[in-house]
Scaffold this active site. Structure first.
Site, PDB file in Angstrom:
ATOM      1  N   CYS A  59       0.901  -1.319   0.116  1.00  0.00           N
ATOM      2  CA  CYS A  59       0.157   0.033  -0.111  1.00  0.00           C
ATOM      3  C   CYS A  59       0.924   1.162   0.049  1.00  0.00           C
ATOM      4  O   CYS A  59       1.604   1.729   1.189  1.00  0.00           O
ATOM      5  CB  CYS A  59      -0.830  -0.103   1.399  1.00  0.00           C
ATOM      6  SG  CYS A  59      -1.789   1.458   1.223  1.00  0.00           S
ATOM      7  N   CYS A  94      -0.681   4.296   2.430  1.00  0.00           N
ATOM      8  CA  CYS A  94      -0.715   4.205   3.971  1.00  0.00           C
ATOM      9  C   CYS A  94      -0.392   2.840   4.137  1.00  0.00           C
ATOM     10  O   CYS A  94       0.632   2.488   4.008  1.00  0.00           O
ATOM     11  CB  CYS A  94      -2.208   4.666   4.325  1.00  0.00           C
ATOM     12  SG  CYS A  94      -3.545   3.937   3.574  1.00  0.00           S
ATOM     13  N   SER A  95      -1.402   2.019   4.861  1.00  0.00           N
ATOM     14  CA  SER A  95      -1.006   0.604   5.315  1.00  0.00           C
ATOM     15  C   SER A  95      -2.028  -0.304   4.971  1.00  0.00           C
ATOM     16  O   SER A  95      -2.183  -1.203   5.894  1.00  0.00           O
ATOM     17  CB  SER A  95      -0.639   0.779   6.713  1.00  0.00           C
ATOM     18  OG  SER A  95      -1.524   1.498   7.532  1.00  0.00           O
ATOM     19  N   CYS A  96      -2.760  -0.156   3.974  1.00  0.00           N
ATOM     20  CA  CYS A  96      -3.826  -1.342   3.651  1.00  0.00           C
ATOM     21  C   CYS A  96      -3.131  -2.579   3.761  1.00  0.00           C
ATOM     22  O   CYS A  96      -2.113  -2.730   3.038  1.00  0.00           O
ATOM     23  CB  CYS A  96      -4.550  -0.936   2.259  1.00  0.00           C
ATOM     24  SG  CYS A  96      -5.181   0.812   2.559  1.00  0.00           S
TER      25      CYS A  96
END
Lengths: 189, 213
Positions: free
Chosen positions: B114, B117-119
């Site tokens: 991702c 962000c941090s999906c």
């Protein structure tokens, strides 16, 4: 926002540092921050897109220097301050659109540079790709992140050849699949 | 929360095992405020913390992969309807986002990221490791995946196509790795042990431990 969070393809961040046998949380407060986020999303104080955008609104140097949960904590504090910890009651206008594309369609991404939130990464703007699959509808993050309206749109997994994105720096035999809202796409002319 | 130190006590001898940090104090203050406003309860926060320490983690994804390796019908279901397939194994804490399982094959290797962000597919892998959320991985794996994978110990031959999935919307990805040779006749439990988190992100391949026939 064209911010430092939009990292795809940027240089200078160094090697990937892998911690062996990493714990789920390094400090107890990190777990508290994670639990608070889930609780506040459930309560409806803000939505996930607003939370992402709050991180993007942190000063660039702070974003890069903070640890992951430190950034989350700062974003939570910002949203709690802005909302006054009061739940919202107003209802937002809701819109739905018909799907424009289907698997196999050739598309080109728009060259969007909004000052607000978007999920069209900079490295994929103005690029040609092929629709791989159709998903959703989902709420368009660009308006949801600003609590403006609920714009339900299809999301397409668009497949790009690495060369289209990175030119002669691209590695061979690579594709990139990116999930993109219908608003980010146009038919290939 | 665990409170194995004194809040405001200055650490004047340098022997304190765990000095209270500014961040910890801020997190505690925020939690107190939110509880006071009735937006969350500390018990609910406790439950989330515990769930991700104990119940939700890469062992769930590994079970699904191991089952898909021994049962072709299940493999098809996992690829076509991942959440339905997980439910059949008793894995029922699903995230709101859609889950897509992408399969490695001879000549095709998948890796997830991702960049914005941090999906991450937490329902099958738990919370992401720090490196997955870090600037080096997010910035580089999209532009030089082979180089990043090589650094992380996975050398792909030139004829392998690399498919990178940037989770930028409401879809989460999990990689279904290839079953390695030398695992014929293994039980599902034994197979699941070699399906690591990194294999399901796509930065590693399942390996048969050295010395195992």
């Amino acid at each position: 926002v064209n911010g430092v969070h939009d990292m795809g393809g940027t240089h200078g961040h160094g090697a990937v540092a892998v911690e062996k046998d990493e714990p789920v949380y390094h400090e107890a407060w990190e777990g508290r921050v994670y639990g608070m986020l889930r609780g506040l999303l459930r309560a409806g104080l803000f939505n996930l897109d607003e939370f992402r955008h709050a991180q993007e609104r942190l000063p660039p140097a702070q974003y890069l220097e903070s640890s992951y949960y430190e950034r989350w904590l700062a974003a939570l504090e910002l949203l709690v301050q802005e909302t006054g910890a009061e739940l919202r009651t107003e209802s937002l206008p809701e819109r739905r659109v018909e799907p424009r594309f289907k698997p196999g369609d050739r598309v080109v991404t728009k060259n969007l540079n909004p000052p607000g939130h978007t999920r069209l990464p900079r490295y994929a703007r103005g690029k040609h790709g092929v629709v791989g699959s159709v998903h959703g509808p989902f709420k368009l993050p660009d308006t949801n992140a600003h609590h403006l309206s609920l714009d339900w749109e299809p999301v397409y997994t668009v497949v790009f050849e690495a060369h289209e994105l990175w030119g002669e720096q691209a590695e061979l035999r690579q594709t990139l699949s990116i999930d993109l809202s219908q608003s980010y796409l146009e038919e290939e002319p | 929360m665990s409170d194995d130190h004194h809040e405001q006590e200055p650490d004047d001898h340098g022997h304190h095992p765990h000095p209270p940090s500014d961040l910890e104090a801020r997190a505690l203050a925020l939690e107190s405020l939110l509880v006071e406003r009735g937006l969350i309860t500390s018990e609910a926060v406790d439950r989330v913390v515990r769930t991700f320490e104990q119940d939700i983690g890469p062992m769930l994804g590994a079970r699904a992969v191991a089952h898909a390796w021994v049962d072709l019908e299940y493999r098809k279901l996992l690829l076509a309807q991942p959440k339905e397939a997980l439910t059949r194994l008793g894995i029922t804490q699903h995230q709101a986002e859609e889950l897509v399982v992408v399969e490695n094959a001879p000549g095709v290797h998948n890796v997830i990221v991702c960049t914005l962000c941090s999906c991450y597919p937490w329902m099958v892998l738990g919370l992401p490791p720090t490196w997955y959320k870090s600037a080096p991985y997010r910035s580089r794996v999209v532009i030089e995946p082979r180089g990043v994978l090589r650094e992380m110990g996975l050398e792909l031959s030139e004829d392998v196509e690399v498919r990178v999935w940037d989770s930028s919307a409401d879809i989460r990805y999990m990689v279904l790795p290839e079953r390695p040779a030398g695992t014929e006749g293994w039980s599902e439990e034994r197979l699941a042990e070699i399906v690591t988190r990194d294999c399901m992100i796509g930065v590693a391949r399942p390996a048969v431990p050295a010395g195992v026939a």
